[in-house]
Structure formats: structure tokens, C-alpha cells
Enzyme design. Sequence first.
Site, PDB file in Angstrom:
ATOM      1  N   ASP A 172     -11.230  18.891 -36.988  1.00 43.80           N
ATOM      2  CA  ASP A 172     -11.662  17.558 -37.412  1.00 43.80           C
ATOM      3  C   ASP A 172     -10.448  16.646 -37.249  1.00 43.80           C
ATOM      4  O   ASP A 172      -9.537  16.656 -38.063  1.00 43.80           O
ATOM      5  CB  ASP A 172     -12.121  17.629 -38.879  1.00 43.80           C
ATOM      6  CG  ASP A 172     -12.426  16.242 -39.469  1.00 43.80           C
ATOM      7  OD1 ASP A 172     -12.338  15.246 -38.726  1.00 43.80           O
ATOM      8  OD2 ASP A 172     -12.749  16.178 -40.670  1.00 43.80           O
TER       9      ASP A 172
ATOM     10  N   LYS B  52      -6.125   7.125 -34.430  1.00 43.93           N
ATOM     11  CA  LYS B  52      -7.505   7.334 -33.962  1.00 43.93           C
ATOM     12  C   LYS B  52      -8.229   5.996 -33.765  1.00 43.93           C
ATOM     13  O   LYS B  52      -9.108   5.887 -32.921  1.00 43.93           O
ATOM     14  CB  LYS B  52      -8.251   8.183 -34.987  1.00 43.93           C
ATOM     15  CG  LYS B  52      -9.660   8.589 -34.575  1.00 43.93           C
ATOM     16  CD  LYS B  52     -10.277   9.458 -35.653  1.00 43.93           C
ATOM     17  CE  LYS B  52     -11.708   9.858 -35.330  1.00 43.93           C
ATOM     18  NZ  LYS B  52     -12.281  10.687 -36.407  1.00 43.93           N
TER      19      LYS B  52
ATOM     20  N   GLU C  50     -19.329  13.994 -35.597  1.00 44.59           N
ATOM     21  CA  GLU C  50     -18.971  14.349 -36.970  1.00 44.59           C
ATOM     22  C   GLU C  50     -20.189  14.574 -37.879  1.00 44.59           C
ATOM     23  O   GLU C  50     -20.245  15.581 -38.590  1.00 44.59           O
ATOM     24  CB  GLU C  50     -18.037  13.283 -37.558  1.00 44.59           C
ATOM     25  CG  GLU C  50     -16.634  13.379 -36.969  1.00 44.59           C
ATOM     26  CD  GLU C  50     -15.812  12.103 -37.114  1.00 44.59           C
ATOM     27  OE1 GLU C  50     -16.261  11.190 -37.824  1.00 44.59           O
ATOM     28  OE2 GLU C  50     -14.730  12.028 -36.509  1.00 44.59           O
TER      29      GLU C  50
ATOM     30  N   ASP D  32     -20.750   9.084 -44.861  1.00 46.67           N
ATOM     31  CA  ASP D  32     -19.367   9.527 -44.721  1.00 46.67           C
ATOM     32  C   ASP D  32     -18.415   8.400 -45.128  1.00 46.67           C
ATOM     33  O   ASP D  32     -18.215   7.447 -44.390  1.00 46.67           O
ATOM     34  CB  ASP D  32     -19.128   9.947 -43.262  1.00 46.67           C
ATOM     35  CG  ASP D  32     -17.702  10.462 -43.018  1.00 46.67           C
ATOM     36  OD1 ASP D  32     -16.849  10.324 -43.910  1.00 46.67           O
ATOM     37  OD2 ASP D  32     -17.468  11.000 -41.924  1.00 46.67           O
TER      38      ASP D  32
END
Lengths: 615, 171
Positions: A25, A82, A180, A202
Site C-alpha cells: 500500500d 504521491k 485501493e 477511506d
Amino acid sequence: MALLQISEPGKSQDPHQKKYYVGIDLGTTNSLVALISNGFPRVLKNKEGSELFPSIVSYKKDSVIVGEYFNDSASITFSSIKRMIGKNIKDLNSSDFYSPCEFIGDDSIVKFKVFKNLLTPIEISSEILKHLKNITEQTLMGDIEGCVITVPAYFDDAQRQATKDAASLSGLKVLRLLNEPTAAAIAYGLASKKISKIMVYDLGGGTFDISILDLNDGVFKVLSTGGDSSLGGDDFDYLIVDYIQSKLDIELDSEKKYILYLYAKKIKVALSETEIVDIELEKIGLENTKLTFSRDDFNLLINDLVQKTLKISSEVLLDANLSVNDINEIILVGGSTRTPFIKYSVKNFFNKEPLSDINPDNVVAIGASIQADILSGSSKEELLLLDVIPLSLGVETMGELVEVIIPRNSTIPTSSSKEYTTFKDGQTAMSIHVIQGERDLVSDCRSLAKFIIKDIPPMLAGAARIKLEFQIDADGILSVSATETTTNKVTSIEVKPSYGINDSQIEKMLKDSFDNAHTDIKSRHLNEAIVEGKRVILSINSALKIDGSDLLNEKELKYIYKARDELEEMLNSGEKESIIDAVKNLEKVSETYVSRRMNSNIQKIMKGTDIKEFN
Amino acid sequence: MAIDFNQNFFELFELDYSVDINSEILEKKYLNFQKNFHPDKFVNASDYEKRMSLQITSHINEAYKVLKNDYLKSMYLLKIKGYDIDNQNSTISDPSFLMHQMELREESDEIMSKKNKNLKKDFFIKLNSLKKKFQDDFKIKYESELFEEASDSIKKMKFYISIENDLKRNG
């Protein structure tokens, strides 16, 4: 079912060299590694016993350190890289772009001036992956043979490609990029459900993502996604800081504010367990002041933000043409979902108890490890993931308009072709601009790449027919090929990626990184070639045993045997190139055989679904 | 090639040439194809097999998309009969339908500017029932082998779909 493959990749060839398949992850704030060990998921820990590896890369003059924040002048430290991967400065929000040093880049990918080097977000991300790889291999005392890396469901082609590039730079073999939310659903074992609509909520430290998945007989589809890339648990901490300041009617300096901010994180976590906390103001130099902070105070503070996440949730529902009652399962992902008020609000909104048994920090990595295990072939579980592309793909046409070639939410892999013609006599080249996005105007979408098609046979205007074939693979990554259809000449394409880097650049980076590495690349490559050669021989032998004589005539069999024996001989030659050539040769002479096997397999499928079954 | 890329989508899925296909067969065959040919099953296979798997699943996905969607399926049925609507002039010459088009466009513009969810929802329902009417129309004409007339029904369906898409994109 790989037709010519019987070796079980999970089982090592050499008992001393263990091989592992892991799930990674790669998060904005933290990254995690998990693997399936003795049938159960295991999340790796760092030296300090934490499962969270901070996604922070710190460069010093002669070294790179991952996972620690250095705030001194001798270091250049990157966090949240990211947010920048696969993008150029032009399409970055100001909240996503942050540079700790000088940088260059306007129309292309950003490059940071890190001491003597110019580094892209891809290279910086690859340091995180390299770090994870090293720690994993040291902990497990073996090699990572392949990995599954998770990406946000909305990542476009360039971001996915960039993530893959970062992985190959770090020496990791990517079996698959996995969305994800899909990983979270796999972790909860929802894949075994027959039919289900799953909402994944999330809320991480700095980002909020919401996705709706449709699960039908083991097939996952992402129905819609949404979110806010600058909303997360960190905002709650700032709110607590602001609250304390306003209660005390003071304005703290930046240093004290930072101390208070770190303290606010602890207060937030404590309030998940207790109803009320005493705020220790000595930390910021206020000795004789008392202040308490209750869960209700906190809930009131974050209410607006929580409502915002629910508003985005209903938009995503609308986008998928669904209502709250259509959702069968809700999964909570990300550390911030531990907050009781969020659990409560989500439960109220969906009228259903959300799934939160698995540690919300780990759930994505665990799902990835399950998928890695399945792809490695060592798992008995039958699971097939079908994904869609998150954004439409098109080309620029006259008037700066976008013509959609592959619409969003198309199931991948997918391909589409389009014919173009020349508009001038004798024209031998043509430029194609590939765009991703949902808007009508090119300037409102993202530019993915510019292709120049060359070597078009010179003809009268309009006579040449250039067929462009767009292919999107199972990772959501695009490739393009061009053919002149009247002469059937395959024309060459020159790719100018708008972001990211092209293959030759990757090769150079790889070479550079290998030059700096101390491992003996040469012998590793030879070993890999030998292992691959053995695998191919093993596969072909076992396949031939099953149906070789049924599907092939004597002459065809002889050719395959010959190629196989040649490869066998080459394995001891010690020459990497010869082995690879022999493998290629064997694969080539077996192509017809492979096709026939696939065909006979199709017939089996057709037999399997007899019409009568349905009546 | 592993599957016959020359077969049309109905042949590939062994379905009757009709708008009303057996969706159970479609779903079951689709899953079977995917379970056997999806690239996930070939991560450790040779490049050739990987390429084949990619081509086959892309083709299967395209076929599934067409067969799942009434409008695309109707167009495809006519294409098999030699009526390629994609490459045809899609203007509708029926004056009363033109009037109807203008009215609907105005209504859609108004909804776009108001941004009212309920209005939008109602409008989608209305579009759907209008579309359904021409879908039924198409079926009758196709089955009676009146392919010119069937083309006309599709062109009208296309109008509703484009209005729907515009509203989804901009509303």
C-alpha cells in the site's frame, strides 16, 4: 489458467532462496507491506514495531534516508510525493505541490534539484519502494518475487504508469496495480459474496476517497469514485489547535503552534477511547490555565468536515445511479475512521453498520497481499477482478475538441481503433494528441501524450488510411499502434509523453541505479534466464504430456522437441543471451500449439454452458 | 487465434439475433471467458500468451458492452444486416420529431440551469420512457425485416441518449 505453465511460483526452486509475493500500500502519508504467510495475512513491522512506514524521502549529500523527517539545512526532504506522481506542475493544485528545493518543469514533468541530481517524483517514490523492498527482504530473509501495488481508483493512465515506473526503478516486479477500495473489499472477504454493492469510505491523514464497487460472482467493478484530495484527519488536528487558541484568546507563534498540533493528534486519538480529556497547557508554556475538551466539543468541531464527506458520498451514489438502500456493505478505511463520530455518522447516513473489524490502516495492504497470493498461483482461492478505466480517453480533433475513443468506466482490458487520413498530397507524417478527461475542450482535460506517426507511404490526400489501435491493459495503462491499412504497412510511432518518462529514460535510470548497486547484476540476470528456461521446459513437457499428440502432428511435435532440446543444452552454456534466444525460439515454435490449446479450451467452456442449463 | 475474431458477437456468445437476448447466458459466458482468459491468469506466462490474453479479453469486453446495451446492440444487429448507422448521415427528417427535439433541448437546458435534483431525476425517467418507445419500435421493425425503418428508430434513440449524456456531463 496459464496454459503452458505448471511450475508453482510460490514454491521456490532453490530451498535456500525463499521467494515471496507481497502486497504494497503505497500511501500518501504512510506505506505498508503485507504478505500471506501460512494462509494468513501478515503486516510487516519496522524496527520500532510500527506497521506504518512514513512515505518520507530525505536526501543528504551522499545518501538517501526513507521514513524519517529531517528539518536541517543539510537535508532535502520530500513528503506526500504521491500527490505529484504522474503529473506536471500545470495540473497540480497548489495544495498538492510542495517543493523543498529548487525545481524545473512547466509543461513537462517536474524535476527537483536535489544536490547535483535532477529527480522526478517517480525516482523519489522509487526510493520508498526500494526501502520497503529492502526491509521486507531483510525481515523475511528472501526475495520479493512479485508484488501487487495499490493505487487510488481515480488514478489516470499517467499516474498508474508512473507508479509502475517507480516500481521497476526500485527493482520490483509488479504483478498488478490494484485499486485501493477493491483491495479493502478483498481483505474483508467480500469477494466470496454472490452479488453485492460495496461502498468504501477511506479517510486518511490528508485525503478522502469514496468509491462504489459492484461485485457480481467474483467480478469486481468500480462503479464510481469521488473524494477530496485535501480533506483528512490532519484537518481535525488543525481544528483542535484553532479551538484551543480561540478558547484561550491567544495567537501562538509557529513553533508553539507546531507543538500544539502534534499534541492535538494525541488528544484526537484519546477521544476515541474516552469522553473527556484535560488539555495540558504546560506544553505550550501556559502553567496556570485549565482547559478540558470533550468528545462532544470535538464532534461539533469536525461536524462540517464530516458532513462534507457525506455530501461527496451522496454525489458518488448519484453518479452510479444508486440510492443509500442499494448499498449492501460499507467498509471503513484509513486511520481517521477510528473516530467514533465518523463511524456513527456513516452508520446513520447509510442506515447500516459499517465494516471496521480490520485495522483501517492495514486493510488495503492486506487486500493487496491476498491478490498477490492469488496471482502468484499458490492460492486455491478463485478470484477475478475486473476493473474499469476511471477517465475517458480521447484524441484532439479540429477546434481543440476532444473526441472520446474509450469512454470512462469501460471494463479493462479494452481496445478501440480509429481511422485517420492524410489531408495533403504526399503527406508522410501525422501528429496525434492523446487526452484523458471528461470535458469537451482539450484545454480542460489532461494531455497524456503526443504521437508522431511517421513513414506513411506518400499518396494523394485522403487516400492513406491510418488505423490507430488504442489498447488499455489490465493495469489501466495505454499503448498505441498504427497501421496504414491500404498497404498494411505498420508505421512507426514516436511517443512524446506529456508527463512521465519514456522507456529509454527509464532504461537510463535503471542503468544508473544498477551502476550504483553493489549486487552482481550479470550473474543475477544469468540465473534469471536459467530459471526461466527451466520453467518453459517444464511447462511444455507437461502440456505435451496432456494433449501434445492430440493437437499436433508428428512434424509439429518434432519441431517443438528440437527447440526444447536446444534450450536444454543452452542452459549449461553460461550465456544469458543464448538462453533467452532459445527460450524465445521455443515459445515461437509452440505458438500454434498454444493457440490450439486455447481453442480446445474455448470449446470446453462452450460445452460447459449448455443452453439447457438455463431452461 | 484462440477465439474466432471473425465471429460476430452473437455467434461468439451463442445468442440469438435479437434485442431480447438471454441475459443469463450472456452473463455466464462472459464470466467463463474472463475466468479463462483474463490477464490475471497469465502473470507468469510467456509474452505471447500475455498478448493473446490481452487481445481476447479486450474483444470479449467489447462484445459484452455491446450486448449489454440495448442501443449499441440494436445498432450492431443492423450492422450485421449491412446497415452501418455509425457511418451514416444521422439526421432525422421527420418534422414533428424535429419539433419534439427542440422542445426537449429547451427543457434540458432549463434543468441544467436550475440544478434541481428532483427535476433532473424526473427528466431522466421521461427520457427513458421515450427511449423505450423507440426501442420497442425498433424491435418490431427489425423482426419484420424493415431495416430502413429500424434505422430510423435507432437515430431517434440516439437523440435521447445524447441529451442524457449532455445532462450527465454538464448538469
